[in-house]
Write a protein that holds these residues in place. Structure first.
Motif: not given
Length: 477
Positions: A167-171, A176-189, A158-165
């Motif tokens: 929830s786990f896989a969508a996140l 948007l790294t600031n949205f993902r970072k607090p919840f990593e590790p997330l879905m692999y790959g 997916a593209r940098r700076n994109a928002y897709h939701g």
């Protein structure tokens, strides 16, 4: 069209509003809402909507220049008509699931969405919102490749700076790294590649050169990860979070060709661009994107009820159904809720009857011209967008295309820009671009907004930006 603010009164209604604010601070955990709202400045409480306008509990009226969250396509005046459709369905069948069963509103809505979708997309899985739709697509794609004996395909691009939701896989595929970072590790790959924002690209670069750069980078990423490990690519026809970013000429066709070359499924996230935002039922049509799957929500019901959908080709769905599992392994209790589907059908009927898409096409050039007028103001570095989705990116140095102070961009947005827009009666998105670091002002109004209301919006935003120039000029820090 209101142009004045009604002064608050010391009435029972005003006292009640204070009680509501107090209760909200104590009990309502609000979405993406900063801590100060719970302790210092209480939330604004909206109580009424009409057309493109909202009214809070104190009688102050605002132009909703963001259509709620990019979703109230038909404005706020059709509640009675859609409510009648919901009431009628409630009387017949208030709820049943789509787990092995069907009911008339789900069947009819699926058929209607398939009719409106681009050619070849004719199988509709109903959800309650955009993140659910993206989760559904990810799971369908995983099963698709498994059914083809290609279980190694587990990565999503997916593209940098994109928002897709969120929830786990969508996140996980969010750019948007600031949205993902607090919840990593997330879905692999999940991997990310450049978006199509041209604002800070080399000045002499042609559109064709930019397209070539983007497609070459994407293909390199696929090779780096291993083509036999990549399952799907997600793109938005117009990228929202990066600020109304449109693709250069040939981009959609190029991404399609890459997907075909390497056996990758292409998903168009049309949660925002679907159902008229860009003057077409789906933004993919406008920008030459031919996806295998479209995910959508928001405008399908104008957000009058929670509703979304994943729209896939029969080839993808039949491959899964004819695979080893013999079933698409996904389900939602509220997916295809009868009353929600009835509301969605009523909303689409209103959009067709009122020729809402025609209105967007008729007024787009006017909207564009008024936005470009704002581009001549001192702080506006870039104006970009399409249809009824536009963004101003602010810059203190237009030549360098940068925000260099004297106030930090985040502090400027939080302490000056956002409050000033609200005080001016404008509801829109004020944010900081994660990629470039500059403040963004984003407009994505109801699709029924008139030219007079566009003029009112531009007038108010002009005042806010002129005041902001004065604030920055007088700041010594």
């Amino acid at each position: 069209m209101p142009t004045e603010t009604i002064a608050p009164e010391t009435s029972a209604a005003a006292r009640e509003s204070s009680e509501l604010q107090d209760l909200a601070q104590k009990h309502l955990l609000m979405h993406f809402t900063g801590a100060r709202t719970y302790t210092e400045a209480p939330p604004t409480i909206m109580v009424k909507g009409e057309g493109c306008w909202l009214e809070d509990e104190k009688g102050t009226r605002y132009l909703d220049a963001l259509a709620g969250l990019y979703c109230v396509q038909i404005g706020y005046s059709h509640g009675e008509e859609i409510g009648d459709a919901v009431k009628a369905q409630m009387s017949d069948l208030p709820y049943y699931s789509n787990w092995g069963y069907a009911h008339p509103p789900a069947v009819r809505l699926a058929a209607k969405v398939a009719e409106l979708a681009p050619d070849g997309l004719d199988r509709v899985f109903l959800t309650s919102g955009g993140a659910e739709s993206n989760e559904a697509a990810i799971k369908l794609i995983r099963q698709y490749h498994q059914a083809k004996g290609e279980g190694s395909r587990i990565k999503f691009l997916a593209r940098r700076n994109a928002y897709h939701g969120t929830s786990f896989a969508a996140l996980s595929i969010n750019g948007l790294t600031n949205f993902r970072k607090p919840f990593e590790p997330l879905m692999y790959g999940a991997r990310h590649f450049s978006n199509t924002n041209r604002y800070r690209r080399p000045i002499n670069e042609t559109e064709e050169q930019f397209t070539s750069f983007l497609l070459h980078e994407l293909e390199e990423l696929i090779h780096h990860e291993g083509p036999d490990t990549v399952a799907g690519i997600f793109i938005e026809p117009l990228q929202n979070a990066a600020g109304s970013v449109t693709p250069p000429r040939g981009y959609g066709e190029g991404v399609r060709a890459i997907c075909d070359k390497y056996g990758i499924l292409l998903v168009a996230d049309e949660v925002i661009t679907g159902f008229g935002r860009l003057g077409e039922w789906f933004g993919s049509t406008r920008f030459g994107i031919k996806p295998d799957i479209i995910t959508c929500a928001k405008g399908i019901s104008s957000a009058y009820v929670p509703l979304g959908a994943m729209i896939a080709s029969s080839d993808v769905v039949d491959t899964v159904l004819n695979g080893p599992a013999g079933i698409y392994m996904h389900g939602l209790t509220y997916g295809g809720n009868p009353t929600a589907c009835a509301a969605g059908l009523a909303n689409l009927a209103i959009m067709e009857r009122e020729d809402v898409l025609g209105s967007v096409r008729h007024n787009e050039d006017y909207f564009r011209a008024r936005m470009e007028e704002l581009g001549s103001l001192g702080l506006v570095g870039d104006v970009r967008g399409a249809g009824y989705h536009w963004t101003l990116e602010l810059a203190t140095d237009k030549e360098k295309r940068s925000w260099d102070g004297p106030i930090d961009a985040a502090a400027f947005v939080a302490n000056h820009l956002a409050p000033a827009l609200l005080s001016a009666g404008v509801l829109c998105r004020a944010a900081v671009d994660q990629q470039g670091g500059g403040p963004l002002i984003q407009f994505s109004p109801p699709l029924i907004i008139s030219r007079d209301e566009i003029d009112w919006l531009v007038s108010r935003v002009t005042g806010v930006l002129e005041e902001a120039c004065a604030v920055l000029g007088s700041n010594d820090s």
